[in-house]
Design a protein around this motif. Structure first.
Motif, PDB file in Angstrom:
ATOM      1  N   SER A 294      -9.833 -60.083  82.967  1.00  0.00           N
ATOM      2  CA  SER A 294     -10.015 -58.637  83.087  1.00  0.00           C
ATOM      3  C   SER A 294     -11.266 -58.260  83.868  1.00  0.00           C
ATOM      4  CB  SER A 294     -10.064 -57.998  81.694  1.00  0.00           C
ATOM      5  OG  SER A 294      -8.847 -58.189  81.012  1.00  0.00           O
ATOM      6  N   GLU A 295     -12.216 -59.191  83.978  1.00  0.00           N
ATOM      7  CA  GLU A 295     -13.480 -58.871  84.632  1.00  0.00           C
ATOM      8  C   GLU A 295     -13.261 -58.681  86.127  1.00  0.00           C
ATOM      9  OE1 GLU A 295     -12.932 -61.496  82.825  1.00  0.00           O
ATOM     10  OE2 GLU A 295     -14.082 -61.233  80.986  1.00  0.00           O
ATOM     11  N   ALA A 296     -13.772 -57.568  86.667  1.00  0.00           N
ATOM     12  CA  ALA A 296     -13.683 -57.324  88.103  1.00  0.00           C
ATOM     13  C   ALA A 296     -14.388 -58.445  88.864  1.00  0.00           C
ATOM     14  CB  ALA A 296     -14.301 -55.971  88.443  1.00  0.00           C
ATOM     15  N   GLY A 297     -13.769 -58.887  89.947  1.00  0.00           N
ATOM     16  CA  GLY A 297     -14.355 -59.963  90.750  1.00  0.00           C
ATOM     17  C   GLY A 297     -13.880 -61.335  90.334  1.00  0.00           C
ATOM     18  N   ALA A 298     -13.174 -61.445  89.219  1.00  0.00           N
ATOM     19  CA  ALA A 298     -12.676 -62.750  88.763  1.00  0.00           C
ATOM     20  C   ALA A 298     -11.186 -62.692  88.466  1.00  0.00           C
ATOM     21  CB  ALA A 298     -13.453 -63.192  87.521  1.00  0.00           C
ATOM     22  N   ARG A 299     -10.465 -61.797  89.125  1.00  0.00           N
ATOM     23  CA  ARG A 299      -9.044 -61.602  88.835  1.00  0.00           C
ATOM     24  C   ARG A 299      -8.186 -62.555  89.675  1.00  0.00           C
ATOM     25  NH1 ARG A 299      -9.917 -55.147  88.505  1.00  0.00           N
ATOM     26  NH2 ARG A 299     -10.678 -55.105  86.371  1.00  0.00           N
ATOM     27  N   TRP A 300      -8.274 -63.807  89.316  1.00  0.00           N
ATOM     28  CA  TRP A 300      -7.462 -64.842  89.945  1.00  0.00           C
ATOM     29  C   TRP A 300      -7.254 -65.958  88.937  1.00  0.00           C
ATOM     30  CZ3 TRP A 300     -10.223 -69.289  89.651  1.00  0.00           C
ATOM     31  CH2 TRP A 300     -11.618 -69.188  89.648  1.00  0.00           C
ATOM     32  N   GLY A 357      -1.264 -54.891  88.500  1.00  0.00           N
ATOM     33  CA  GLY A 357      -0.973 -56.269  88.869  1.00  0.00           C
ATOM     34  C   GLY A 357      -0.293 -56.352  90.217  1.00  0.00           C
ATOM     35  N   MET A 358      -0.062 -57.586  90.662  1.00  0.00           N
ATOM     36  CA  MET A 358       0.629 -57.827  91.919  1.00  0.00           C
ATOM     37  C   MET A 358       1.912 -58.608  91.655  1.00  0.00           C
ATOM     38  SD  MET A 358      -1.719 -60.860  93.684  1.00  0.00           S
ATOM     39  CE  MET A 358      -3.087 -59.792  94.058  1.00  0.00           C
ATOM     40  N   TYR A 359       2.992 -58.179  92.323  1.00  0.00           N
ATOM     41  CA  TYR A 359       4.296 -58.834  92.200  1.00  0.00           C
ATOM     42  C   TYR A 359       4.517 -59.710  93.433  1.00  0.00           C
ATOM     43  CZ  TYR A 359       5.217 -55.319  88.597  1.00  0.00           C
ATOM     44  OH  TYR A 359       5.146 -54.512  87.480  1.00  0.00           O
ATOM     45  N   LEU A 360       4.818 -60.978  93.191  1.00  0.00           N
ATOM     46  CA  LEU A 360       4.983 -61.941  94.267  1.00  0.00           C
ATOM     47  C   LEU A 360       6.342 -62.618  94.128  1.00  0.00           C
ATOM     48  CD1 LEU A 360       1.456 -63.635  93.993  1.00  0.00           C
ATOM     49  CD2 LEU A 360       2.116 -61.736  95.492  1.00  0.00           C
ATOM     50  N   PRO A 361       7.254 -62.473  95.123  1.00  0.00           N
ATOM     51  CA  PRO A 361       8.494 -63.245  95.088  1.00  0.00           C
ATOM     52  C   PRO A 361       8.171 -64.738  95.102  1.00  0.00           C
ATOM     53  CG  PRO A 361       8.581 -61.517  96.762  1.00  0.00           C
ATOM     54  CD  PRO A 361       7.160 -61.604  96.303  1.00  0.00           C
ATOM     55  N   VAL A 362       8.986 -65.528  94.422  1.00  0.00           N
ATOM     56  CA  VAL A 362       8.682 -66.952  94.280  1.00  0.00           C
ATOM     57  C   VAL A 362       8.543 -67.664  95.623  1.00  0.00           C
ATOM     58  CG1 VAL A 362       9.561 -69.154  93.396  1.00  0.00           C
ATOM     59  CG2 VAL A 362       9.588 -67.123  91.941  1.00  0.00           C
ATOM     60  N   PRO A 363       9.459 -67.480  96.610  1.00  0.00           N
ATOM     61  CA  PRO A 363       9.266 -68.159  97.905  1.00  0.00           C
ATOM     62  C   PRO A 363       7.963 -67.766  98.593  1.00  0.00           C
ATOM     63  CG  PRO A 363      11.507 -67.332  97.714  1.00  0.00           C
ATOM     64  CD  PRO A 363      10.736 -66.733  96.588  1.00  0.00           C
ATOM     65  N   ILE A 383      -4.918 -68.260  93.064  1.00  0.00           N
ATOM     66  CA  ILE A 383      -3.982 -67.202  93.411  1.00  0.00           C
ATOM     67  C   ILE A 383      -4.390 -65.938  92.663  1.00  0.00           C
ATOM     68  CG2 ILE A 383      -2.354 -67.774  91.554  1.00  0.00           C
ATOM     69  CD1 ILE A 383      -1.216 -66.906  95.071  1.00  0.00           C
ATOM     70  N   GLY A 384      -4.408 -64.808  93.356  1.00  0.00           N
ATOM     71  CA  GLY A 384      -4.816 -63.559  92.722  1.00  0.00           C
ATOM     72  C   GLY A 384      -5.539 -62.668  93.698  1.00  0.00           C
ATOM     73  N   TYR A 385      -6.273 -61.697  93.175  1.00  0.00           N
ATOM     74  CA  TYR A 385      -7.006 -60.751  94.013  1.00  0.00           C
ATOM     75  C   TYR A 385      -8.106 -61.484  94.770  1.00  0.00           C
ATOM     76  CZ  TYR A 385      -4.504 -57.097  91.550  1.00  0.00           C
ATOM     77  OH  TYR A 385      -3.507 -56.293  91.041  1.00  0.00           O
ATOM     78  N   GLY A 386      -8.254 -61.150  96.040  1.00  0.00           N
ATOM     79  CA  GLY A 386      -9.210 -61.824  96.902  1.00  0.00           C
ATOM     80  C   GLY A 386      -8.602 -63.007  97.632  1.00  0.00           C
ATOM     81  N   TYR A 387      -7.407 -63.433  97.214  1.00  0.00           N
ATOM     82  CA  TYR A 387      -6.731 -64.566  97.847  1.00  0.00           C
ATOM     83  C   TYR A 387      -5.360 -64.182  98.393  1.00  0.00           C
ATOM     84  CZ  TYR A 387     -10.374 -67.314  95.632  1.00  0.00           C
ATOM     85  OH  TYR A 387     -11.603 -67.819  95.242  1.00  0.00           O
ATOM     86  N   VAL A 388      -4.865 -63.018  98.039  1.00  0.00           N
ATOM     87  CA  VAL A 388      -3.556 -62.560  98.502  1.00  0.00           C
ATOM     88  C   VAL A 388      -3.739 -61.201  99.185  1.00  0.00           C
ATOM     89  CG1 VAL A 388      -1.222 -61.905  97.815  1.00  0.00           C
ATOM     90  CG2 VAL A 388      -2.405 -63.751  96.603  1.00  0.00           C
TER      91      VAL A 388
END
Length: 483
Positions: A294-300, A357-363, A383-388
């Motif tokens: 939940s902490e901002a900056g660590a959402r991955w 949140g973010m929705y990611l199709p499996v492929p 995988i998560g915020y800052g990486y997608v």
């Protein structure tokens, strides 16, 4: 404590369809008039009195869960009345004055003639008692709203609360897709059994249909037949540990049947699933929720072997779909499975919608995990915020499902039942949502498209509800809101 919101008959008529659709109401008021404490309150929407001859019908009831509202200007705040419900019986507010103590009557008279009035403890208690004496259904409605005003909060330090929070979010997403206000899940108490599904704690609304649902909710998945949803578990394949709780939700022509299914102890849960099935088009989507910090900056999160194994299982789910044979079966892609990387803010809010949140199709997720953009330190993959950079949010994803642009092709209710069981046995908390429709497939697809793309279509449905109510009222019946 009680809010009395007094509006003119003309204004109440103007917002009538909007209240039916949204089941919520916002009002800007002077901040100085709001209570100092933050205790949630029941709200009454009444017809404003302009003379002593007017009897001020009670039109709507609801709850204000943020009594201080949100600041919108230097001296004003906006309050929101949620879970707005029509008064189930005719109630005239001015005659109630005679049932209240003499020293409280001027306060209520002023509230009926004003705009927004917050009654004190004594006045609130006296008024609620008077209303409860008018009719047993109204009494139960007030009790329900009192429960809904202060639902049990989730404690993320407890494993069962995290599991309930995730299953709750998947169910909220299902309601949002079906155009049913997710606040319908607001009245909730923590179940005594920590392994029970989230719906086991849902407090039903005080009408006959809700009470029937409550009687039928606590069922064993192995021995009972769910005739309404078309699910049978009589083949003995499931173990005795299965727990399935069912609830039916209807709103402006939409009807869904929701089952929360658990088959493992809470400590062994791997996450939460939503399987949303549109019966008329034999199509479902599956969303697997994964919790981010939940902490901002660590959402991955790290992409570990467990996550990769879950993606493999989702690939097998996608194989249940066949190629489209008709135009309504065409989809944007061939994969019906998504991963939702979700987080819950540390400060709990009363937002009734799905968690961010973010929705990611499996492929797409597999492509991301193989790309340098998700490389972390020490050869780890994140995988998560800052990486997608690109992903679907709640609104975008829900619209794709509503329009039938994603999902399987040619899957049956039997397929759905087996999939729900398998996912629960694999350690997921499953929210199974069946979207029912009795019209032919082409008509269902046409109506769904019209509802999603025609401005004000839900208000048109609300007008139909009002016309049907007027048509069904016999000539000898008194209007609910007659003066």
């Amino acid at each position: 404590m009680v809010y009395v919101v007094a509006l003119s008959a003309k204004e109440l008529d103007r917002i009538d369809e909007e209240l039916l659709v949204k089941q919520s109401f916002t009002k800007t008021v002077a901040t100085a008039s709001l209570p100092a404490d933050r205790t949630p309150r029941i709200a009454l929407l009444v017809t404003r009195s302009s003379s002593e001859d007017e009897r001020c019908p009670l039109r709507w009831l609801g709850v204000v869960r943020q009594p201080r509202g949100d600041k919108v200007a230097a001296v004003d705040s906006r309050i929101t009345v949620e879970l707005v419900r029509e008064s189930p019986v005719p109630v005239l507010m001015r005659p109630l004055l005679g049932e209240m103590p003499l020293h409280l009557r001027p306060t209520l008279m002023g509230a009926l003639a004003g705009e927004v009035t917050v009654l004190g403890d004594e006045g609130s208690e006296s008024l609620l008692q008077s209303l409860a004496r008018q009719d047993d259904v109204l009494r139960r409605m007030l009790e329900f709203l009192g429960e809904a005003a202060e639902p049990d909060p989730f404690d993320p330090r407890r494993a069962e609360d995290r599991a309930w929070q995730e299953q709750y979010d998947m169910t909220r997403l299902g309601l949002a897709i079906a155009n049913i206000p997710p606040a319908r899940l607001a009245a909730w108490r923590r179940p005594s059994d920590p392994h029970a599904p989230h719906l086991a704690g849902l407090i039903p609304e005080p009408f006959e249909q809700g009470m029937i649902e409550n009687d039928a909710r606590h069922l064993d998945f192995d021995t009972d037949v769910f005739t309404e949803a078309g699910w049978s578990s009589g083949d003995g394949a499931a173990g005795a540990s299965f727990r399935c709780d069912i609830h039916v939700f209807e709103h402006l022509g939409s009807r869904i049947e929701v089952a929360n299914i658990n088959a493992t102890p809470v400590e062994a849960r791997l996450g939460a699933d939503l399987i949303y099935y549109h019966e008329a088009t034999q199509s479902f989507i599956l969303v697997q929720a994964k919790r981010l910090p939940s902490e901002a900056g660590a959402r991955w999160m790290y992409a570990d072997r467990q996550l990769l194994g879950q993606l493999d299982r989702l690939d097998r789910v996608a194989a249940m779909s066949r190629a489209p044979w008709a135009p309504h079966e065409w989809r944007l892609g061939s994969d019906p499975c998504f991963v939702k990387l979700a987080y819950w803010p540390l400060k709990e809010t009363v937002d009734p919608g799905p968690a961010p949140g973010m929705y990611l199709p499996v492929p797409y997720m597999r492509l991301l995990l193989g790309d340098a953009a998700t490389n972390g330190p020490n050869e780890g993959t994140r995988i998560g915020y800052g990486y997608v950079e690109r992903y679907l949010g709640n609104t975008e994803f829900a619209q794709l499902v509503k329009n039938g642009l994603v999902g399987t092709v040619g899957t049956t209710l039997d397929d759905l039942r087996l999939l729900g069981r398998e996912r629960a046995e694999e350690g997921m908390s499953v929210s199974l949502v069946v979207d029912r429709a009795t019209a032919p497939t082409r008509e269902v697809v046409k109506e769904r498209h019209k509802r999603n793309h025609t401005r004000g279509y839900d208000k048109t449905l609300a007008k139909k509800v009002r016309r049907n109510q007027s048509r069904n009222a016999g000539p000898g019946q008194q209007s609910l809101f007659g003066s």
